[in-house]
Design a protein around this motif. Sequence first.
Motif, PDB file in Angstrom:
ATOM      1  N   THR A  94      -1.097   3.123   3.668  1.00 41.78           N
ATOM      2  CA  THR A  94      -2.560   3.144   3.708  1.00 41.78           C
ATOM      3  C   THR A  94      -3.067   3.147   5.147  1.00 41.78           C
ATOM      4  OG1 THR A  94      -2.604   1.934   1.615  1.00 41.78           O
ATOM      5  CG2 THR A  94      -4.624   1.949   2.912  1.00 41.78           C
ATOM      6  N   SER A  95      -2.384   2.366   6.018  1.00 45.55           N
ATOM      7  CA  SER A  95      -2.778   2.353   7.439  1.00 45.55           C
ATOM      8  C   SER A  95      -2.579   3.730   8.066  1.00 45.55           C
ATOM      9  CB  SER A  95      -1.967   1.285   8.176  1.00 45.55           C
ATOM     10  OG  SER A  95      -2.283   1.283   9.542  1.00 45.55           O
TER      11      SER A  95
ATOM     12  N   ASN B 257       6.425  -7.451  -3.792  1.00 47.46           N
ATOM     13  CA  ASN B 257       5.790  -7.768  -2.516  1.00 47.46           C
ATOM     14  C   ASN B 257       6.198  -6.764  -1.442  1.00 47.46           C
ATOM     15  OD1 ASN B 257       4.447  -9.984  -3.562  1.00 47.46           O
ATOM     16  ND2 ASN B 257       6.155 -11.373  -3.146  1.00 47.46           N
TER      17      ASN B 257
ATOM     18  N   THR C 157       0.838  -0.843   1.977  1.00 51.74           N
ATOM     19  CA  THR C 157      -0.138  -1.222   3.004  1.00 51.74           C
ATOM     20  C   THR C 157       0.063  -0.396   4.272  1.00 51.74           C
ATOM     21  OG1 THR C 157      -0.212  -3.463   2.089  1.00 51.74           O
ATOM     22  CG2 THR C 157      -1.043  -3.160   4.322  1.00 51.74           C
TER      23      THR C 157
ATOM     24  N   THR D 249       4.440  -3.577  -2.031  1.00 50.65           N
ATOM     25  CA  THR D 249       3.045  -3.748  -1.630  1.00 50.65           C
ATOM     26  C   THR D 249       2.895  -3.621  -0.119  1.00 50.65           C
ATOM     27  OG1 THR D 249       2.720  -5.210  -3.521  1.00 50.65           O
ATOM     28  CG2 THR D 249       1.072  -5.295  -1.781  1.00 50.65           C
ATOM     29  N   GLY D 250       3.880  -4.177   0.640  1.00 48.28           N
ATOM     30  CA  GLY D 250       3.839  -4.029   2.100  1.00 48.28           C
ATOM     31  C   GLY D 250       3.959  -2.572   2.519  1.00 48.28           C
TER      32      GLY D 250
END
Length: 300
Positions: free
Chosen positions: A217-218, A207, A214, A210-211
Amino acid sequence: MKFLNKNVKIALTVLVGLVLLYWGVNYLKGVNLFTPANRYYTEVESTEGLLVAAPITVNGFQVGQVREINYDYKKNKITVMLAMNKEMTVPEGSTISMVSGLMGGASLVLNLGDGPAMKTGSYIPTSDVPGIIDHVKDNVLPMVNDMLPKVDSIMGNVNGLTGNPALAAALGRLDGITRQLQASAQQLNVLMSGLNRSVPGVMNHVNGITGNLTGATSNLNDLSVSLKQMPLDSTINTLNATLANLQALSEQLNDKNSSLGKIISDKELYDNANHAIASLDSLLTDIKAHPKRYINVKVF
């Protein structure tokens, strides 16, 4: 008179009893004496299990039965009385065949001819038709006899295989392999239990990763927006113009007829330039050494 009546009654009773006994015995044999039938006869060499009340069939359907079997001492043949159903007519050219059953009994088969009807009480000739037992004797038994040596050989091979010590050793090794597989299965169960306990922690790390992905990706999205806002078209046009100028300069340098080309490719011009530079260097050196020759300073 009374005594005579008593004897008559006893005689009649005995006679009726004998008739009933004869009828009952025949009934138990399957012979119904009160059924109307047409009687025919045939002669056979041997009965071979043929009994009274044996069925007589046409194409598998019973059309009569054997009523009596008697030995003719004059002809040395066996005479068989055939009781056919009243509706059954036997045409001329018909024959009777005796077929042995699989369980040992025998029956008669009526092979119908195509002539006119025979008279009741006529003799029907016999014909030989192989039955089931004959078929077994002629076809099955030879095959069985041929197979018996092969079966005996196969059984010998099986006995030799089962008595081979290598088979017992192989079974022992198989037992050991089974125990090892059982131990491996237990270890696998322990490993799976450990994995089940570790899965929540691993999922937490996943998790977190994954953060981070993220967030990355931003940032990539922001960079893409910034790249979209940059004046890429004008920059590319400027680069294209610069490259065009460089290409024109390169063409002038490579062209021997142009001024730049002559400067680079004309050896005489190159030598004169070198000579002029050398003369200028000598002049500067002489000026440094004898400045008074060139500079006059007058004081008033």
